[in-house]
Scaffold this active site. Structure first.
Site, PDB file in Angstrom:
ATOM      1  N   HIS A  65      33.298  20.116  70.565  1.00  0.00           N
ATOM      2  CA  HIS A  65      34.153  19.183  69.818  1.00  0.00           C
ATOM      3  C   HIS A  65      33.358  18.249  68.888  1.00  0.00           C
ATOM      4  CE1 HIS A  65      36.845  20.823  72.673  1.00  0.00           C
ATOM      5  NE2 HIS A  65      36.672  19.936  73.636  1.00  0.00           N
ATOM      6  N   GLU A  98      36.607   8.442  76.942  1.00  0.00           N
ATOM      7  CA  GLU A  98      37.734   8.745  77.829  1.00  0.00           C
ATOM      8  C   GLU A  98      37.700   7.773  78.997  1.00  0.00           C
ATOM      9  OE1 GLU A  98      38.917  13.126  78.343  1.00  0.00           O
ATOM     10  OE2 GLU A  98      36.757  13.205  78.018  1.00  0.00           O
ATOM     11  N   ASP A 101      38.586  25.825  69.670  1.00  0.00           N
ATOM     12  CA  ASP A 101      38.064  24.480  69.883  1.00  0.00           C
ATOM     13  C   ASP A 101      39.230  23.574  69.535  1.00  0.00           C
ATOM     14  OD1 ASP A 101      37.029  21.872  69.439  1.00  0.00           O
ATOM     15  OD2 ASP A 101      35.028  22.749  69.347  1.00  0.00           O
ATOM     16  N   HIS A 102      39.890  23.047  70.546  1.00  0.00           N
ATOM     17  CA  HIS A 102      41.183  22.411  70.254  1.00  0.00           C
ATOM     18  C   HIS A 102      41.052  21.158  69.384  1.00  0.00           C
ATOM     19  CE1 HIS A 102      40.322  19.746  73.696  1.00  0.00           C
ATOM     20  NE2 HIS A 102      41.296  18.980  73.280  1.00  0.00           N
TER      21      HIS A 102
HETATM   22  C1  BG6 Z   1      38.064  19.244  77.000  1.00  0.00           C
HETATM   23  C2  BG6 Z   1      37.023  18.789  77.984  1.00  0.00           C
HETATM   24  O1  BG6 Z   1      37.551  20.248  76.168  1.00  0.00           O
HETATM   25  O2  BG6 Z   1      38.466  18.148  76.211  1.00  0.00           O
HETATM   26  C3  BG6 Z   1      37.532  17.657  78.841  1.00  0.00           C
HETATM   27  O3  BG6 Z   1      36.656  19.875  78.814  1.00  0.00           O
HETATM   28  C4  BG6 Z   1      38.095  16.555  77.981  1.00  0.00           C
HETATM   29  O4  BG6 Z   1      36.510  17.159  79.681  1.00  0.00           O
HETATM   30  C5  BG6 Z   1      39.058  17.102  76.937  1.00  0.00           C
HETATM   31  O5  BG6 Z   1      38.762  15.638  78.811  1.00  0.00           O
HETATM   32  C6  BG6 Z   1      39.483  16.027  75.961  1.00  0.00           C
HETATM   33  O6  BG6 Z   1      40.475  16.520  75.102  1.00  0.00           O
HETATM   34  P1  BG6 Z   1      41.485  15.545  74.401  1.00  0.00           P
HETATM   35  O7  BG6 Z   1      42.286  16.417  73.503  1.00  0.00           O
HETATM   36  O8  BG6 Z   1      42.295  14.903  75.466  1.00  0.00           O
HETATM   37  O9  BG6 Z   1      40.644  14.550  73.667  1.00  0.00           O
END
Ligand code: BG6
Length: 498
Positions: free
Chosen positions: A246, A221, A182-183
């Site tokens: 997330h 976003e 989960d980044h």
């Molecule tokens: C991803 C989603 O896990 O996270 C995307 O699938 C989203 O829809 C993205 O845009 C957002 O990641 P970050 O790191 O740019 O906030």
């Protein structure tokens, strides 16, 4: 724990994630001298490509996205460690050839080797990749070595599919060798939540329902469905795409009890307790009252006109998929009883910004109630996850002058000015942790399943109930639908302005 040299095998190597995130992350770790010596990369995918073609494509993207820029000399050295392996995902022969190739790489490096399998293919291939790795013996490591797997999102599309995938994964790799990514957990600011709470004496005593009135988590976003994303997104929606993983992870970090230690299980034991304590929204009525879903209609983002969600590329013109969701949630624990957690996430909002705000209760209204500005209100602690990473604390202060007037002021910490250097990308930290055998920042089996349990009720009510709530609308470039504002107004609250 230290990262150890290994061969990283990426399934789905021709995809966007490999080009934009994984390979640049490994490159930047190399530039910073953090990558263990001898890491090799094998890209596994279906398309026919030579090593040279594969490397060229990677380089083009690295030039575009690399955090530390692109140094042609360093790159030409780095790319020597990258190979391309062409195979269908369901062709067992391709895995036998992979095993031979990995052995050859190990021999060159001297002895047996560690392997890190990174499954970043389209999700329908997760099972077959795992099964094939097992049947050619690649999931078990040679003596003194390790074999681990990182599984990308989406980890299932509901509880049943997540449970099934967990079974397949754990039938192939031990749980201790399984890294569900989960980044958001790799983001510097998310890791700092525990430090902020448990390494500073002044917050934790106040971190409960006695002093906190409400918590808000916003993940906005400005992007829509660029680059063909609509095909995936229209089947997922904001709740599955962002909240299940997330947002619930961020919420767990804010709401968890102090862990007994910093071990992977110590931390994850506490996070999963939060997920288990979520008040389930399990009736159509509860969902109507606490959840708002919406799609954007056409509008303007930063002066550019954009189409509505249903007009987006690869989105069903009659789609009933939400591109925005807002929820009122409760964590039914002793600490949080009665404190609402408001969570919202959406595409095509005015800007990209993720933040958590902790809104403290106002002090007793006996001293300053007649003073101008006193109503401006209570303390708010804001954790900016991204961009402009930092933490601010809003206080009320006396306005300088000969009479007593009050105004809110802000104490503000910015990572960029306090620490000077940029933070590593989330994927850098996470890849390094997997190479070190540290799963603290990865989701455990039970966390993923508990999160899906919560999400499942809502998806079901939306798509199967005759009493399903409506799909609200907002114009692209605005801060979401009216219904989401009303959700908070019912409690006398409002969304923090970002
Ligand atoms: C991803 C989603 O896990 O996270 C995307 O699938 C989203 O829809 C993205 O845009 C957002 O990641 P970050 O790191 O740019 O906030």
């Amino acid at each position: 724990s230290r990262a150890e040299a290994c061969t990283v095998v990426i399934f789905g190597a021709t995809g966007d994630l490999t080009h934009r995130k994984l390979v640049p992350a490994l490159y930047n770790l190399g530039v910073d001298g953090e990558l263990p010596h001898g890491v090799k990369i094998v890209g596994f995918a279906r398309r026919d490509k030579s090593d040279a073609e594969f490397r060229e494509g990677l380089e083009a993207l690295n030039k575009e996205v690399s955090r530390s820029g692109h140094d042609p000399e360093l790159w030409s050295e780095y790319q020597e460690s990258i190979q391309y392996h062409q195979s269908e995902f369901n062709d067992i022969d391709g895995y036998k050839r992979l095993a031979e190739r990995l052995d050859a790489i190990d021999r060159e490096r001297g002895g047996a080797g560690n392997r890190l399998f990174y499954i970043a293919s389209a999700p329908e291939f997760f099972d077959v990749i795992l099964e094939n790795l097992k049947s050619v013996g690649l999931s078990s490591a040679a003596k003194g070595c390790w074999s681990r797997v990182i599984v990308e999102k989406p980890f299932g599309t509901d509880l049943a599919t997540a449970e099934h995938l967990n079974k397949v994964v754990n039938n192939t790799f031990a749980e201790k060798d399984t890294y569900r990514i989960d980044h958001y957990l790799g983001k510097e600011t998310a890791q700092n939540i525990m430090v902020l709470r448990f390494a500073n004496a002044i917050f934790e005593p106040l971190w409960n329902n006695k002093y906190i009135e409400q918590v808000q988590i916003t993940c906005a976003e400005h992007l829509g469905m660029e680059g063909g994303r609509g095909g995936y997104y229209d089947k997922a929606g904001a709740l599955r795409d962002m909240v299940q993983n997330h947002l619930l992870q961020l919420l767990s970090l804010v709401a968890m009890e102090p862990p007994t230690d910093l071990s992977a299980d110590g931390v994850r034991d506490e996070k999963v307790k939060v997920l288990r304590s979520l008040r389930q929204l399990d009736t159509p009525k509860a969902i109507r009252e606490n959840v708002v879903r919406a799609q954007y209609t056409s509008g303007h983002i930063q002066d550019k006109s954009v189409v509505g969600y249903r007009e987006e590329d690869r989105v069903d013109p009659e789609s009933m998929t939400e591109a925005y969701v807002a929820l009122r949630m409760h964590v039914d624990t002793w600490r949080w009883s009665g404190v609402p957690f408001y969570v919202r996430v959406g595409k095509r909002l005015p800007k990209k910004a993720t933040e958590i705000s902790i809104h403290f209760k106002s002090p007793p209204n006996v001293l300053f109630n007649a003073i101008p500005g006193a109503a401006a209100g209570g303390n708010v602690l804001v954790i900016r996850i991204q961009p402009d990473e930092g933490i601010s604390l809003r206080m009320v202060s006396k306005l300088p002058g000969t009479s007593l007037r009050m105004e809110p002021v802000k104490m503000d910490f910015h990572y960029s000015t306090s620490f000077g250097k940029g933070s590593p990308e989330a994927y850098e930290r996470l890849l390094l942790d997997a190479m070190a055998g540290d799963a603290t920042l990865f989701a455990r089996r039970d966390e993923v399943e508990e999160a899906w349990r919560f999400i499942d009720h809502i998806e079901k009510a939306w798509h199967e109930s005759s009493e399903a709530p409506e799909m609200a609308e907002f114009s692209a470039g605005s801060w979401g639908p009216k219904a989401a504002d009303e959700l908070l107004e019912q409690d006398g609250n409002s969304w923090r302005r970002l």
